[in-house]
Every structure is written in structure tokens, then in C-alpha cells.
Write a protein that holds these residues in place. Sequence first.
Motif, PDB file in Angstrom:
ATOM      1  N   ASN A  43      -2.333   8.498   4.351  1.00 29.22           N
ATOM      2  CA  ASN A  43      -2.964   7.212   4.632  1.00 29.22           C
ATOM      3  C   ASN A  43      -3.984   6.887   3.555  1.00 29.22           C
ATOM      4  O   ASN A  43      -4.692   7.774   3.065  1.00 29.22           O
ATOM      5  N   LEU A  44      -4.060   5.616   3.227  1.00 32.30           N
ATOM      6  CA  LEU A  44      -5.104   5.118   2.337  1.00 32.30           C
ATOM      7  C   LEU A  44      -6.106   4.391   3.223  1.00 32.30           C
ATOM      8  O   LEU A  44      -5.729   3.546   4.046  1.00 32.30           O
ATOM      9  N   CYS A  45      -7.374   4.748   3.078  1.00 34.23           N
ATOM     10  CA  CYS A  45      -8.424   4.196   3.932  1.00 34.23           C
ATOM     11  C   CYS A  45      -9.485   3.525   3.076  1.00 34.23           C
ATOM     12  O   CYS A  45      -9.704   3.907   1.931  1.00 34.23           O
ATOM     13  N   SER A  46     -10.169   2.563   3.666  1.00 39.39           N
ATOM     14  CA  SER A  46     -11.271   1.883   2.998  1.00 39.39           C
ATOM     15  C   SER A  46     -12.589   2.458   3.497  1.00 39.39           C
ATOM     16  O   SER A  46     -12.842   2.489   4.706  1.00 39.39           O
ATOM     17  N   TYR A  47     -13.422   2.941   2.559  1.00 40.94           N
ATOM     18  CA  TYR A  47     -14.755   3.424   2.932  1.00 40.94           C
ATOM     19  C   TYR A  47     -15.592   2.296   3.515  1.00 40.94           C
ATOM     20  O   TYR A  47     -16.206   2.431   4.558  1.00 40.94           O
ATOM     21  N   GLU A  48     -15.633   1.175   2.792  1.00 40.33           N
ATOM     22  CA  GLU A  48     -16.507   0.063   3.176  1.00 40.33           C
ATOM     23  C   GLU A  48     -16.120  -0.524   4.534  1.00 40.33           C
ATOM     24  O   GLU A  48     -16.986  -0.845   5.348  1.00 40.33           O
ATOM     25  N   GLN A  49     -14.812  -0.668   4.763  1.00 40.86           N
ATOM     26  CA  GLN A  49     -14.359  -1.295   6.008  1.00 40.86           C
ATOM     27  C   GLN A  49     -14.133  -0.285   7.128  1.00 40.86           C
ATOM     28  O   GLN A  49     -13.915  -0.668   8.276  1.00 40.86           O
ATOM     29  N   LYS A  50     -14.146   1.003   6.773  1.00 42.37           N
ATOM     30  CA  LYS A  50     -13.901   2.067   7.746  1.00 42.37           C
ATOM     31  C   LYS A  50     -12.593   1.829   8.501  1.00 42.37           C
ATOM     32  O   LYS A  50     -12.534   1.883   9.731  1.00 42.37           O
ATOM     33  N   LYS A  51     -11.527   1.550   7.699  1.00 40.25           N
ATOM     34  CA  LYS A  51     -10.213   1.250   8.260  1.00 40.25           C
ATOM     35  C   LYS A  51      -9.140   2.053   7.554  1.00 40.25           C
ATOM     36  O   LYS A  51      -9.247   2.326   6.359  1.00 40.25           O
ATOM     37  N   ILE A  52      -8.082   2.372   8.315  1.00 40.69           N
ATOM     38  CA  ILE A  52      -6.852   2.887   7.725  1.00 40.69           C
ATOM     39  C   ILE A  52      -6.045   1.661   7.320  1.00 40.69           C
ATOM     40  O   ILE A  52      -5.819   0.766   8.141  1.00 40.69           O
ATOM     41  N   SER A  95      -2.862  -0.516   6.411  1.00 37.01           N
ATOM     42  CA  SER A  95      -1.454  -0.540   6.796  1.00 37.01           C
ATOM     43  C   SER A  95      -0.561  -0.384   5.571  1.00 37.01           C
ATOM     44  O   SER A  95      -0.758  -1.086   4.573  1.00 37.01           O
ATOM     45  N   PRO A  96       0.444   0.503   5.625  1.00 33.03           N
ATOM     46  CA  PRO A  96       1.337   0.709   4.479  1.00 33.03           C
ATOM     47  C   PRO A  96       2.096  -0.546   4.058  1.00 33.03           C
ATOM     48  O   PRO A  96       2.471  -0.694   2.908  1.00 33.03           O
ATOM     49  N   ALA A  97       2.309  -1.469   4.994  1.00 28.63           N
ATOM     50  CA  ALA A  97       3.064  -2.691   4.687  1.00 28.63           C
ATOM     51  C   ALA A  97       2.188  -3.791   4.080  1.00 28.63           C
ATOM     52  O   ALA A  97       2.706  -4.757   3.513  1.00 28.63           O
ATOM     53  N   ALA A  98       0.879  -3.643   4.169  1.00 27.63           N
ATOM     54  CA  ALA A  98      -0.051  -4.663   3.667  1.00 27.63           C
ATOM     55  C   ALA A  98      -0.345  -4.434   2.185  1.00 27.63           C
ATOM     56  O   ALA A  98       0.166  -3.508   1.568  1.00 27.63           O
ATOM     57  N   THR A  99      -1.178  -5.298   1.626  1.00 30.24           N
ATOM     58  CA  THR A  99      -1.611  -5.175   0.233  1.00 30.24           C
ATOM     59  C   THR A  99      -3.130  -5.019   0.202  1.00 30.24           C
ATOM     60  O   THR A  99      -3.815  -5.334   1.183  1.00 30.24           O
ATOM     61  N   ILE A 150       0.828  -1.201   0.000  1.00 28.98           N
ATOM     62  CA  ILE A 150       0.000   0.000   0.000  1.00 28.98           C
ATOM     63  C   ILE A 150       0.868   1.258   0.000  1.00 28.98           C
ATOM     64  O   ILE A 150       0.519   2.254  -0.635  1.00 28.98           O
ATOM     65  N   SER A 151       2.024   1.219   0.647  1.00 30.83           N
ATOM     66  CA  SER A 151       2.926   2.383   0.628  1.00 30.83           C
ATOM     67  C   SER A 151       3.355   2.715  -0.794  1.00 30.83           C
ATOM     68  O   SER A 151       3.457   3.896  -1.156  1.00 30.83           O
TER      69      SER A 151
END
Length: 82
Positions: free
Chosen positions: A52-61, A63-67, A25-26
Motif C-alpha cells: 500500500n502507498l499511504c499519505s503522511y499528511e492525509q493519514k490515508k491509504i 486506492s490502487p485505482a486512483a491517481t 497508484i498501482s
Amino acid sequence: MIMVDVTVPSIGRQYNFSLEEQAAISMLIAEITEVICQKECCQLAGSIEKLNLCSYEQKKILSPAATLSQYGITNGSRLLLV
């Protein structure tokens, strides 16, 4: 590759992006900001690491290390870049 909508509240715009769901994600944040800055003829003020990249549907920030695939982000998902 998946198609997602990315909303950027700081400039009041929404963009369609084709993103690699296996990329960190970074890396995607860097790619997204570069494309937006080129399109809008602007420069990024501040550090890209603070975005930060956030998900509307999940209402989550996200993680930059995730995909995106680790979060279950699929075609048509809505993301927020803040």
C-alpha cells in the motif's frame, strides 16, 4: 511529474522519487518497488498487490485505482510504502 519522498519502514530507508501524478497508484507502486529493489540489490518477498502507498499528511491509504492528483499529492509530499 512531481517530486515526493517515499519512506519504506521495512528497510528503514527514505527515497526521493519523481512520479507521474496522473498514473494509477498501482502502477506507481510497481515502479517504486522495482527501483528500490534494483538500488538495494534485493528481491521483493510476497505479492506486490499486498503493498500500500499511504499519505503522511492525509493519514490515508491511497486506492490502487486512483491517481496522486486525485488525492491532491503535490511536490514535497511524503508517502509511505507498506
